[in-house]
Design an enzyme around this catalytic site. Structure first.
Site, PDB file in Angstrom:
ATOM      1  N   CYS A  28     -19.343   1.210   8.984  1.00  0.00           N
ATOM      2  CA  CYS A  28     -18.527   0.589  10.026  1.00  0.00           C
ATOM      3  C   CYS A  28     -17.342   1.529  10.201  1.00  0.00           C
ATOM      4  CB  CYS A  28     -18.066  -0.793   9.559  1.00  0.00           C
ATOM      5  SG  CYS A  28     -16.885  -1.564  10.672  1.00  0.00           S
ATOM      6  N   CYS A  56       0.592   0.330  10.355  1.00  0.00           N
ATOM      7  CA  CYS A  56       0.168  -0.705   9.420  1.00  0.00           C
ATOM      8  C   CYS A  56       1.322  -1.486   8.774  1.00  0.00           C
ATOM      9  CB  CYS A  56      -0.697  -0.080   8.331  1.00  0.00           C
ATOM     10  SG  CYS A  56      -1.320  -1.334   7.186  1.00  0.00           S
ATOM     11  N   ARG A 103     -17.336  -3.169  18.379  1.00  0.00           N
ATOM     12  CA  ARG A 103     -16.564  -4.393  18.110  1.00  0.00           C
ATOM     13  C   ARG A 103     -15.207  -4.364  18.797  1.00  0.00           C
ATOM     14  NH1 ARG A 103     -16.186  -4.827  12.518  1.00  0.00           N
ATOM     15  NH2 ARG A 103     -18.318  -5.532  12.639  1.00  0.00           N
ATOM     16  N   CYS A 113       0.445   4.865   6.933  1.00  0.00           N
ATOM     17  CA  CYS A 113      -0.152   4.697   8.271  1.00  0.00           C
ATOM     18  C   CYS A 113       0.871   4.031   9.199  1.00  0.00           C
ATOM     19  CB  CYS A 113      -1.418   3.862   8.183  1.00  0.00           C
ATOM     20  SG  CYS A 113      -2.534   4.429   6.882  1.00  0.00           S
ATOM     21  N   CYS A 119     -19.253  -6.734   4.049  1.00  0.00           N
ATOM     22  CA  CYS A 119     -18.621  -5.470   4.431  1.00  0.00           C
ATOM     23  C   CYS A 119     -17.324  -5.347   3.636  1.00  0.00           C
ATOM     24  CB  CYS A 119     -18.321  -5.462   5.928  1.00  0.00           C
ATOM     25  SG  CYS A 119     -17.469  -3.967   6.490  1.00  0.00           S
ATOM     26  N   CYS A 158     -16.269  -9.733   6.028  1.00  0.00           N
ATOM     27  CA  CYS A 158     -15.629  -8.438   5.759  1.00  0.00           C
ATOM     28  C   CYS A 158     -14.407  -8.660   4.874  1.00  0.00           C
ATOM     29  CB  CYS A 158     -15.176  -7.793   7.057  1.00  0.00           C
ATOM     30  SG  CYS A 158     -16.451  -7.730   8.311  1.00  0.00           S
ATOM     31  N   CYS A 175       0.845  -1.205   0.000  1.00  0.00           N
ATOM     32  CA  CYS A 175       0.000   0.000   0.000  1.00  0.00           C
ATOM     33  C   CYS A 175       0.882   1.257   0.000  1.00  0.00           C
ATOM     34  CB  CYS A 175      -0.903  -0.020   1.231  1.00  0.00           C
ATOM     35  SG  CYS A 175      -2.000   1.407   1.287  1.00  0.00           S
TER      36      CYS A 175
HETATM   37  S1  SF4 Z   1      -4.045   1.044   6.972  1.00  0.00           S
HETATM   38 FE1  SF4 Z   1      -2.451  -0.011   5.762  1.00  0.00          FE
HETATM   39  S2  SF4 Z   1      -3.552  -0.825   3.986  1.00  0.00           S
HETATM   40 FE2  SF4 Z   1      -4.868   0.736   4.915  1.00  0.00          FE
HETATM   41  S3  SF4 Z   1      -4.378   2.656   3.879  1.00  0.00           S
HETATM   42 FE3  SF4 Z   1      -3.041   2.581   5.673  1.00  0.00          FE
HETATM   43  S4  SF4 Z   1      -1.136   1.619   4.931  1.00  0.00           S
HETATM   44 FE4  SF4 Z   1      -2.732   1.181   3.409  1.00  0.00          FE
END
Ligand code: SF4
Length: 336
Positions: free
Chosen positions: A201, A73, A273, A70, A141, A110, A66
């Site tokens: 959600c 992540c 949740r 984040c 979902c 999901c 990705c």
């Molecule tokens: S949480 Fe992870 S998968 Fe989702 S947008 Fe952020 S970096 Fe990408």
């Protein structure tokens, strides 16, 4: 007005909803612990059968690589976390997994894809997947990132029930966690999702070095969404090696339970949740979360890429606590 104030002003609540200022939510957090849990348990019983737990199974249908940053992540391409990239799974494989989840008692399936947001050709493929899963008689979902105009309508037409799009953290803390998008981008996509008639959600993650005031800010932001989200996943950070938050300060378990209780009180009709982080929680802590109003879990031994308690362990825990999977029969009539 600062950017953050502009973002907050977009969360103006409907007059029929109670407005939750950050101060008011902070005051809830400061309620004596057992009193807070007791109050949340009362609210829970007014709106839900406290013995019924909604079970959702989550499958990563496109993993890793990705472009977003984040900090929590392991699927971000910017961090070395050992996650193996996986292109969009074939429809047959996804349907097979959904069938297994259904046979094990999950009512909702999901699907998550690690994108900043889907491209139009991705939406066409996902729509076929949603149709096939929906045909099994499960709720569906999806969590696919930021949506462009018209995409939410396409997903709704394909049979999607819920769209997951978390606010992640408080507006004031957002830039500390994510640099490649703004809090306001999340609000925009949530607006598209609601306009298309999808259920929402939407929750967040705690334990990302935020202050209590910022935890209160996250809950206030969620509670002031109009309408409030039907599902509110509260995640405890799973510290994954290689991510910037791998050394985040531990959150005391009572603070996590307080967050669940405050979410229950401020969003009385939402499914709260108990989501990521459950693997590291003792059974007694999970029981306290159920007492404080959590009434939904992810069921299955994997979340997107991190571990979740084994299904057998969950079944045993639910049996010990006399809890049962939510069904149409044991659901309270006024539940959504
Ligand atoms: S949480 Fe992870 S998968 Fe989702 S947008 Fe952020 S970096 Fe990408």
């Amino acid at each position: 007005m600062t950017i953050q104030q502009v973002e907050l002003s977009r969360l103006t609540p409907h007059p029929s909803l109670e407005y939750w200022s950050v101060c008011k939510v902070e005051a809830l957090f400061e309620t004596p612990f057992l009193e807070l849990v007791y109050r949340a348990a009362q609210v829970h019983r007014q709106h839900f059968n406290p013995q019924a737990i909604q079970l959702s199974t989550l499958l990563s249908i496109k993993t890793g690589g990705c472009p977003e940053d984040c900090s929590y992540c392991p699927q971000s391409a910017r961090y070395q976390t050992g996650v193996q990239n996986q292109q969009l799974l074939e429809i047959d494989e996804i349907v097979e997994k959904a069938k297994i989840a259904k046979a094990r008692g999950a009512g909702r399936f999901c699907m998550g894809a690690a994108w900043r947001g889907p491209k139009p050709k991705d939406v066409a493929k996902i729509s076929e997947i949603i149709k096939a899963v929906k045909a099994l008689g499960m709720e569906t979902c999806g969590t696919f990132g930021l949506l462009q105009d018209g995409m939410a309508e396409q997903l709704k037409d394909a049979g999607l029930d819920y769209y997951n799009h978390n606010l992640d953290t408080a507006p004031e803390h957002y830039h500390e966690v994510i640099g490649t998008r703004r809090f306001d981008d999340r609000i925009n996509t949530l607006g598209k999702v609601r306009s298309a008639g999808l259920k929402v959600c939407c929750g967040g993650i705690v334990g990302m070095n935020e202050t209590r005031k910022e935890r209160a800010g996250l809950i206030a932001s969620l509670a002031n969404l109009d309408p409030q989200p039907e599902s509110v996943p509260i995640n405890q950070l799973v510290k994954v090696e290689g991510t910037p938050l791998m050394d985040a300060e531990d959150l005391d378990w009572t603070e996590f339970v307080r967050t669940i209780a405050v979410a229950r009180i401020t969003m009385p009709q939402s499914y709260v949740r108990l989501s990521a982080g459950r693997q590291g929680m003792p059974e007694s802590m999970q029981a306290m979360c159920f007492m404080a109003g959590a009434n939904s879990i992810f069921y299955g031994d994997k979340l997107l890429v991190t571990d979740n308690p084994e299904e057998d362990g969950d079944r045993q825990l639910m049996a010990k606590l006399d809890l049962e999977p939510e069904t149409a029969e044991n659901r309270k009539p006024q539940e959504r």
